[in-house]
Enzyme design. Structure first.
Site, PDB file in Angstrom:
ATOM      1  N   CYS A 139      38.617  35.568  39.830  1.00  0.00           N
ATOM      2  CA  CYS A 139      39.516  34.579  39.235  1.00  0.00           C
ATOM      3  C   CYS A 139      40.450  35.336  38.303  1.00  0.00           C
ATOM      4  CB  CYS A 139      38.740  33.516  38.475  1.00  0.00           C
ATOM      5  SG  CYS A 139      39.791  32.319  37.614  1.00  0.00           S
TER       6      CYS A 139
ATOM      7  N   CYS B 115      46.914  29.255  38.172  1.00  0.00           N
ATOM      8  CA  CYS B 115      45.906  29.976  38.941  1.00  0.00           C
ATOM      9  C   CYS B 115      46.337  31.432  39.023  1.00  0.00           C
ATOM     10  CB  CYS B 115      45.755  29.368  40.336  1.00  0.00           C
ATOM     11  SG  CYS B 115      44.593  30.268  41.393  1.00  0.00           S
TER      12      CYS B 115
END
Length: 286
Positions: free
Chosen positions: A88, A219
């Site tokens: 991530c 993101c």
């Protein structure tokens, strides 16, 4: 409930969990110093409760900081549905901020996740992650919409399907993302990025995240995947700003490694004990 589960639940309820809430461009996470191994990554119900914005703390994911024999720390990322993530971008940048400010680690760091080693740095408000390889960009599956077209499939530790759109604000990201997230070309599912090229150095992106099962305010791997797809297609330069609804990130392909940079902040600290949850909610670790 088994006797073992009852004993575990009683033990957990007596010892508070200490955490720090962090965010990067609105992508928010609950971080635990788990170097004692108290929290197990397979406690999916625990993670779901922590991330629940009504019954828990609220977050896009949970981050566990653990000991590593090959790097400065091991980074474990769990999506808000409890599933593990191979990487991530924004979560790793929040993890770097946390270990530097809360645990006293140096500003130049190495961490491991998913069997790979990443480098990172903290400098003022800016936190940067260096990916060991540039994103792997492939032709997209044969999908087509009336107001979008597929640009590429990109792997950056996790899979992304990148779409080019004209009216980014008008896109139904939730509906289209939910449909494409389970496309058969991605056996384990995919994140879906909606991209609009503003100029040679700027992209606007919205991302439907697998594991969160919703659009997030930003993101990090979505920024990297979108920039890589647009760069390979000749739409942007090697250094590009990526604007999300939650803020702006920067992606740099001008070196041998890919770099993702932007602000990442610790928001607040707290502690909790496992509460008595509503009927029908299995809040015990499993």
């Amino acid at each position: 409930m088994s006797e073992v589960r009852m004993r575990v639940g009683a033990m957990l309820s007596q010892q508070p969990f200490r955490f720090v809430k962090a965010q990067a461009a609105g992508n928010d996470f609950v971080i635990f110093d788990n170097r004692d191994g108290r929290i197990r990554p397979d406690w999916r119900a625990f993670v779901r409760w922590v991330c629940d914005r009504h019954y828990g703390i609220g977050a896009d994911g949970v981050i566990l900081i653990e000991n590593s024999s090959v790097a400065d720390f091991r980074y474990v990322h769990l999506n808000s549905d409890g599933s593990p993530a191979g990487m991530c971008g924004n979560g790793s940048r929040c993890a770097l901020r946390f270990v530097h400010e809360e645990l006293g680690f140096a500003p130049l760091l190495r961490f491991e996740i998913g069997g790979r080693i990443y480098r990172g740095s903290v400098s003022g408000d800016e936190v940067t992650v260096e990916f060991p390889d540039r994103p792997h960009v492939e032709p997209p599956p044969a999908v087509q919409g009336s107001d979008w077209r597929p640009l590429a499939s990109v792997f950056v530790g996790v899979p992304h399907l990148v779409l080019v759109v004209e009216d980014l604000d008008g896109m139904d990201v939730a509906a289209i993302g939910r449909e494409l997230r389970h496309h058969p070309s991605f056996p384990e599912g995919t994140n879906v990025d909606f991209l609009s090229v503003l100029d040679r150095e700027t992209l606007a992106v919205r991302t439907y995240e697998r594991g969160v099962e919703a659009e997030t305010l930003a993101c990090g791997t979505g920024a990297l995947a979108s920039a890589a797809a647009a760069w390979k297609a000749g739409l942007v330069a090697s250094v590009v700003r990526v604007r999300f609804r939650g803020g702006e990130l920067r992606v740099d392909f001008s070196r041998e490694v890919a770099r993702l940079s932007g602000p990442a902040h610790l928001v607040f600290r707290g502690e909790f004990q496992l509460p008595r949850l509503p009927e029908g909610w299995d809040g015990s670790p499993r």
